[in-house]
Design an enzyme around this catalytic site. Structure first.
Site, PDB file in Angstrom:
ATOM      1  N   ASP A  30     -36.841 116.069 -25.326  1.00 40.62           N
ATOM      2  CA  ASP A  30     -37.434 115.883 -26.657  1.00 40.62           C
ATOM      3  C   ASP A  30     -38.267 117.119 -26.981  1.00 40.62           C
ATOM      4  OD1 ASP A  30     -38.000 113.114 -28.472  1.00 40.62           O
ATOM      5  OD2 ASP A  30     -39.386 114.781 -28.803  1.00 40.62           O
ATOM      6  N   LYS A  35     -44.370 113.442 -25.943  1.00 37.53           N
ATOM      7  CA  LYS A  35     -43.356 112.496 -25.468  1.00 37.53           C
ATOM      8  C   LYS A  35     -42.818 112.926 -24.103  1.00 37.53           C
ATOM      9  CE  LYS A  35     -41.741 110.863 -29.988  1.00 37.53           C
ATOM     10  NZ  LYS A  35     -40.570 110.704 -30.886  1.00 37.53           N
ATOM     11  N   GLU A 160     -36.378  95.538 -32.229  1.00 38.02           N
ATOM     12  CA  GLU A 160     -37.744  95.780 -31.771  1.00 38.02           C
ATOM     13  C   GLU A 160     -38.366  94.467 -31.324  1.00 38.02           C
ATOM     14  OE1 GLU A 160     -40.268  98.409 -33.957  1.00 38.02           O
ATOM     15  OE2 GLU A 160     -38.565  99.333 -34.989  1.00 38.02           O
ATOM     16  N   LYS A 209     -21.696  98.969 -36.894  1.00 35.98           N
ATOM     17  CA  LYS A 209     -23.157  99.031 -36.917  1.00 35.98           C
ATOM     18  C   LYS A 209     -23.695  98.709 -38.308  1.00 35.98           C
ATOM     19  CE  LYS A 209     -27.394 100.213 -35.753  1.00 35.98           C
ATOM     20  NZ  LYS A 209     -28.240  99.380 -34.877  1.00 35.98           N
ATOM     21  N   ARG A 258     -13.545  87.660 -43.144  1.00 38.99           N
ATOM     22  CA  ARG A 258     -12.355  88.495 -42.997  1.00 38.99           C
ATOM     23  C   ARG A 258     -12.092  89.172 -44.337  1.00 38.99           C
ATOM     24  NH1 ARG A 258      -8.755  84.726 -42.637  1.00 38.99           N
ATOM     25  NH2 ARG A 258      -8.249  84.921 -44.843  1.00 38.99           N
ATOM     26  N   PHE A 261      -9.225  88.822 -50.314  1.00 35.02           N
ATOM     27  CA  PHE A 261      -9.332  88.858 -51.769  1.00 35.02           C
ATOM     28  C   PHE A 261     -10.563  88.078 -52.211  1.00 35.02           C
ATOM     29  CE2 PHE A 261      -7.415  88.101 -56.131  1.00 35.02           C
ATOM     30  CZ  PHE A 261      -7.544  89.430 -56.504  1.00 35.02           C
ATOM     31  N   CYS A 267     -14.777  74.704 -56.211  1.00 29.59           N
ATOM     32  CA  CYS A 267     -16.163  74.516 -55.757  1.00 29.59           C
ATOM     33  C   CYS A 267     -17.013  75.778 -55.840  1.00 29.59           C
ATOM     34  CB  CYS A 267     -16.179  73.987 -54.325  1.00 29.59           C
ATOM     35  SG  CYS A 267     -15.455  72.351 -54.141  1.00 29.59           S
ATOM     36  N   LYS A 323      -5.887  79.248 -52.122  1.00 33.18           N
ATOM     37  CA  LYS A 323      -5.710  79.263 -50.677  1.00 33.18           C
ATOM     38  C   LYS A 323      -4.401  78.568 -50.329  1.00 33.18           C
ATOM     39  CE  LYS A 323      -8.276  76.491 -48.191  1.00 33.18           C
ATOM     40  NZ  LYS A 323      -9.432  75.732 -47.637  1.00 33.18           N
ATOM     41  N   ARG A 330      -7.100  75.850 -60.046  1.00 34.03           N
ATOM     42  CA  ARG A 330      -8.376  75.973 -60.749  1.00 34.03           C
ATOM     43  C   ARG A 330      -9.223  77.107 -60.165  1.00 34.03           C
ATOM     44  NH1 ARG A 330     -10.722  70.126 -60.129  1.00 34.03           N
ATOM     45  NH2 ARG A 330      -9.654  70.415 -58.124  1.00 34.03           N
TER      46      ARG A 330
END
Length: 442
Positions: A30, A35, A160, A209, A258, A261, A267, A323, A330
């Site tokens: 470093d 440090k 942390e 990440k 996943r 679309f 619902c 689906k 609808r």
């Protein structure tokens, strides 16, 4: 092994201490003298439960050292880059520290010679390792990655206040490498961890990440927004969420995570709209939930642009319901997509093995005809009829019959479902596309 950890901040100090605890000899490098002094004496550079004890033990065992000199790399087998990537004033990722240290490593490699294994743990955006980091090192060293040195991107998942525990009990070890050989030494180095090892491309490792951190932020914001909305109606939000997280089948699971679309059905759109309206009436800000429907619309718009830019004038859409396994049209995003393509002057033929116009009744039929007045001419009765004359295929709800038929046809395919098996997806993607479709996104 003999390890150098470059950067003795939070990630670097924890990484160095845990590797020393696992039996490796570690030198911390470093530019900050304070440090270097602390680490050389076995003292932690950050406050973290359990870290001071690990470093004290490593110091007593003679397994740690510290230096401010990059020439120390001549003494090690593996160098791990753990410098910070703070936000720039405009919000972009700051790569100054990464560039400085990897260029220094490259310059040292020119003196040291080949054979060093590098691991980048600093968080960087997808594409950074291959487009910037490796070229910086190659430019300074005169060596080629995979020949004179090897490099992997190895994301850390340290929180942390629990970082030591997280280091020793990760969900997985991810090594982003251009070629598998670059991951051999890093995999051996971390073999003491009882976690599955995933050797992937650098971009996948970098993206993982960011996906992880962004999703954690979404979860916190979602819980807080639900809390504000529920409390405005005198409902105990903690009690709601206590029960919510007990559903590991849908709520806290891999379901819905996943890429595919837009969402739809009877619902989700309705209930998101209702919750947004409910919150507005009470003066409760819900920016995350309010963004869901516009984000959903943007996903549909993106595919419309892809089709228009492909130049295709006749499209086969395989699947119309929101689906598989239902004839419910609808608020199906595929109905919306068909309507927008038709409005753009593109001929669409749709095939859905479950949907039959004569069997649609009630609100389902009313919605379908309201959105697609020409549904009778759009919806066809067979896969062959749908594909006849098509220049492009939109794969909405695949099944074995559909995918088998597509593999044998020289048609470009946009997979909207995200459900194709990797082998099938590769065969469809790798086929030569017609000239009119060259360069378009899949």
């Amino acid at each position: 092994m003999r390890i150098a950890v470059l950067g003795l901040g939070y990630v670097g100090c924890v990484t160095a201490a845990c590797l020393a605890e696992a039996g490796h000899w570690v030198v911390g490098i470093d530019p900050a003298p304070e440090k270097v002094e602390a680490f050389a004496e076995g003292r932690a550079t950050v406050v973290e439960p359990g870290l001071a004890e690990l470093l004290a033990d490593a110091f007593e065992a003679g397994r740690i050292a510290a230096s401010g000199d990059i020439a120390t790399l001549d003494e090690v087998d593996v160098a791990i880059v753990c410098v910070g990537t703070p936000s720039a004033p405009d919000g972009s990722l700051g790569l100054d520290h990464v560039e400085t240290v990897v260029r220094q490593i490259g310059a040292r490699l020119r003196v040291r010679g080949p054979g060093l294994t590098l691991m980048l743990r600093s968080t960087v955006l997808p594409g950074t390792t291959e487009s910037l980091v490796i070229p910086w090192i190659e430019e300074e060293s005169g060596l080629a990655e995979g020949e004179g040195f090897s490099l992997v991107f190895c994301p850390e998942f340290l929180r942390e206040s629990s970082a030591v525990h997280d280091f020793f009990a990760p969900p997985y070890t991810v090594l982003g490498a251009r070629q598998p050989s670059s991951a051999v030494v890093p995999a051996e180095l971390l073999s003491f961890l009882e976690a599955p090892v995933h050797v992937v491309s650098p971009g996948v490792a970098e993206g993982l990440k960011y996906a992880s951190n962004a999703f954690h932020a979404v979860k916190v914001a979602f819980a807080n927004e639900m809390g504000r909305a529920l409390e405005s109606a005198a409902v105990d939000a903690r009690d709601v969420m206590r029960i919510f997280v007990q559903d590991r089948e849908l709520n806290v699971s891999a379901r819905y995570l996943r890429p595919g679309f837009a969402f739809g059905g009877s619902c989700l759109p309705k209930d998101v709209r209702a919750l947004s309206a409910f919150s507005r009436e009470r003066g409760v800000p819900m920016p995350v939930l309010d963004s869901l429907l516009p984000s959903n619309e943007a996903h549909i718009d993106r595919v419309v642009r892809m089709v228009v830019e492909s130049g295709a004038r006749s499209v086969a859409q395989l699947g119309l319901t929101f689906k598989p396994g239902t004839d419910d049209l609808r608020e199906s995003p595929f109905v919306a997509l068909t309507a927008r393509l038709a409005a753009a002057g593109i001929r669409v033929r749709a095939f859905d093995p479950i949907v039959r116009l004569e069997r649609l009744i009630g609100a389902n039929r009313a919605y379908a005809l309201a959105q697609l007045p020409g549904l009778e001419s759009i919806l066809v009765g067979s896969l062959a009829e749908c594909l006849d004359g098509a220049e492009l295929v939109l794969l909405a709800n695949p099944n074995a019959e559909i995918t088998d038929e597509l593999v044998g046809r020289p048609l470009p395919v946009i997979d909207l479902s995200g459900m194709l098996a990797p082998g099938v997806e590769r065969r469809l993607r790798d086929r030569p596309a017609p000239a009119s479709y060259a360069g378009a996104a899949w």
